[in-house]
Write an enzyme that holds these catalytic residues in place. Structure first.
Site, PDB file in Angstrom:
ATOM      1  N   ASP A 102     -76.813  49.998  47.788  1.00  0.00           N
ATOM      2  CA  ASP A 102     -75.622  50.693  47.916  1.00  0.00           C
ATOM      3  C   ASP A 102     -74.568  50.001  48.632  1.00  0.00           C
ATOM      4  OD1 ASP A 102     -77.013  51.089  50.307  1.00  0.00           O
ATOM      5  OD2 ASP A 102     -76.563  53.060  50.322  1.00  0.00           O
ATOM      6  N   HIS A 132     -65.686  20.845  51.996  1.00  0.00           N
ATOM      7  CA  HIS A 132     -65.501  22.158  52.495  1.00  0.00           C
ATOM      8  C   HIS A 132     -64.699  22.598  53.653  1.00  0.00           C
ATOM      9  CE1 HIS A 132     -66.211  26.701  52.002  1.00  0.00           C
ATOM     10  NE2 HIS A 132     -66.955  26.450  53.205  1.00  0.00           N
ATOM     11  N   SER A 169     -62.947  29.444  54.018  1.00  0.00           N
ATOM     12  CA  SER A 169     -64.481  29.666  53.381  1.00  0.00           C
ATOM     13  C   SER A 169     -64.393  31.241  53.426  1.00  0.00           C
ATOM     14  CB  SER A 169     -65.463  29.042  54.525  1.00  0.00           C
ATOM     15  OG  SER A 169     -66.772  29.036  54.008  1.00  0.00           O
TER      16      SER A 169
END
Length: 428
Positions: free
Chosen positions: A351, A404, A142
C-alpha cells in the site's frame, strides 16, 4: 547560531524538528540536519538558496573537505543547503538500535515515512522556516533526482529552477521492470570490464572458487561468501570504479606452501568497498523507492533467479552484480541481521502511495535541466527517455562522457552546463 570556516567556505548548521508523519503532525517528531554553505566574500549578501538532494536512499549529505566541483560553481550565485535526508547523517539516523524499542508494525510504519515524498515535505518545511514564501532552486543526484521529480509533482510553486544529474526515474514502471533492465546494464559493464582487463577474468574466477571451497572471514569476523564478493560489481558503474576493483583483485591471492591463500589486504579492501553495514537504510528502502501501489517482493532477487550468469556455480565464469539488494544480505551482514524481519515486511508491503503526478508534470512550469548519462549502469536510459517525454519544460543533456557519479568527478563543468542549458545560454 555560529558560522564556521571550513575548507574555504563559511558554514552554518541548522536543525529542524519536523513531523514523522505529516498526516499526523501533532504526533512524533524527528530532527533534520542541514548544513548551509556560503562564499566567504558573500556571506552578508542576500543570495538565493540551492538545495542539494544526495544519492541513496540512506546516505547523509556530503561533508565538504575542500572548495571545488559543483559546490564551487553553485557558490558563485547561491547559498548551498546540504540536507541530511531523514534517517541519515545527523537527521535522527536509522539503525538497528534506534528501532529496537518498536514493534515490527511500528518499524514498518516508521520506515514508510522515509521515502522521497516525506524528504520533499521536510524540504518544504525547511524552506518556509528559512525564507518564508520565497522559492528556491534544487539539485538532485541519483536518488536525489527522484526527490526532484517528487518536488515538481508536489510543490512546483516553491521552485525557481531544478537540476538533475544521473537520476531520471521512471514515473510508472515497477521494481521488476527496473531490475530486468538494469541487470542487462550490469552484464554490459561486466563484459566491458573483463575485455578491458583480461587478467581480471582468471583472478575473479580463482577468487570465487577459493571462497566456494574455503570459509574465509573478513576482519570483522563475518564470512566472505561468493555472493558477497559479487556485490563489488557496484563499482563497475562509477568513474574510477573498474580500476579500483581491478587493483583489488590483483592482490587478492597469495602463494604459499599449501597453495594460494587470501591476502588480508584484499579482505580489508572488500570491507571498505561495501558499506551495507554502515548504511542500513539503503538496504531497507532501496526497492521501496520504486513502489507505487504494489509490493516489490524482493524484485532484484526474483529477476536474478532467471539470469543464470549472475547465479554463480563452481566451474562457471563469475559475473559481478550491481546496485541490487537481496534477502540473503540480511543474513550475511552483521548490522543488517537484526533488521531481517523488517526487510521482509517492507518487501511485502503493497500500500505504498504514489510518488509522482504525471498530470502535474505534464504542465510543469519550472525550468529543469538534466544530465542524462547514456551508459549509466544504475538508471535505465530507455526509462529515462520515457520520463523526459512526460515532463514539460525539461531540457536534457544526453552524454556518454560520464558514469553515474559524474558530478563527483567533474561537477563544476556539469552544473555550469546545466545552468546555461536551463537559462538558454550558449553552450560550448
Amino acid at each position: 547560531m555560529h558560522d564556521t570556516a571550513v575548507a574555504g567556505l563559511i558554514t552554518r548548521e541548522h536543525r529542524f524538528q519536523l513531523p514523522v508523519d505529516y498526516d499526523q503532525p501533532q504526533d512524533e517528531t524527528l530532527e533534520v540536519f542541514a548544513r548551509e554553505l556560503c562564499d566567504p566574500v558573500r556571506v552578508n549578501d542576500e543570495l538565493p538558496y540551492l538545495v542539494f538532494f544526495q544519492g541513496g536512499p540512506g546516505f547523509g549529505a556530503m561533508r565538504p573537505l575542500a572548495r571545488g566541483g559543483w559546490i564551487d560553481r553553485a557558490l558563485q550565485e547561491y547559498r548551498v543547503l546540504l540536507l541530511d535526508q531523514r534517517g541519515t547523517g545527523l537527521s535522527t539516523p536509522i539503525h538497528a538500535g534506534s528501532l529496537a524499542t518498536m514493534s515490527l508494525s511500528q518499524q514498518v510504519a516508521y520506515l514508510s515515512q522515509h521515502r522521497a515524498d516525506n524528504i520533499v515535505r521536510d524540504a518544504e518545511a525547511i524552506r518556509c522556516h528559512l525564507i518564508g514564501d520565497a522559492p528556491w532552486t534544487i539539485l538532485g543526484q541519483s536518488f536525489g533526482g527522484f526527490c526532484v521529480l517528487r518536488y515538481l509533482s508536489y510543490a512546483p510553486q516553491s521552485l525557481t529552477e531544478a537540476y538533475i544529474t544521473g537520476g531520471i526515474p521512471s514515473l510508472q514502471r515497477s521494481a521488476d521492470e527496473v531490475y530486468q533492465a538494469t541487470f542487462q546494464r550490469v552484464a554490459d559493464k561486466n563484459r566491458a570490464f573483463f575485455l578491458r582487463f583480461p587478467k581480471a577474468r582468471g583472478m575473479a574466477d580463482r577468487i570465487a572458487a577459493y571462497l566456494d571451497q574455503h570459509r574465509v572471514c573478513l576482519p570483522d569476523g563475518e564470512r566472505l561468501t561468493v555472493e558477497r564478493f559479487q556485490l563489488l560489481g557496484l563499482h563497475l558503474g562509477v568513474e574510477e570504479g573498474p580500476e579500483t576493483l581491478y587493483y583489488l583483485l590483483e592482490q587478492a591471492l597469495l602463494p604459499s606452501a599449501a597453495g594460494e591463500v587470501i591476502n588480508p589486504v584484499f579482505l580489508h579492501g572488500v570491507m571498505q568497498m561495501l558499506d551495507y553495514d554502515t548504511n542500513p537504510l539503503f538496504s531497507l528502502l532501496h526497492e521501496p523507492i520504486y513502489n507505487q501501489q504494489q509490493a516489490s517482493d524482493w524484485a532484484a532477487h526474483r529477476v536474478r533467479q532467471g539470469l543464470p550468469q549472475f547465479c554463480y556455480q563452481p566451474g562457471q565464469p563469475l559475473c559481478f552484480t550491481g546496485e541490487m539488494i537481496f534477502p540473503w544480505m540480511f543474513e550475511q551482514f552483521a548490522q543488517l541481521r537484526p533488521l531481517q524481519s523488517l526487510a521482509h515486511a517492507l518487501a511485502c508491503k503493497a500500500d505504498w502511495p504514489s510518488l509522482y503526478d504525471p498530470g502535474v508534470l505534464a504542465v510543469n512550469p519550472v525550468p529543469v535541466a538534466a544530465a542524462v548519462y547514456t551508459d549509466d549502469m544504475f538508471v535505465e536510459y530507455a526509462y529515462s527517455e520515457e520520463t523526459l517525454a512526460q515532463v514539460a519544460n525539461l531540457k536534457a543533456w544526453r552524454t556518454s562522457e560520464y558514469e553515474h557519479n559524474g558530478i563527483r568527478m567533474d561537477g563544476y563543468r556539469i552544473l555550469d552546463r546545466l545552468i546555461k542549458l536551463n537559462r538558454g545560454q550558449r553552450l560550448r
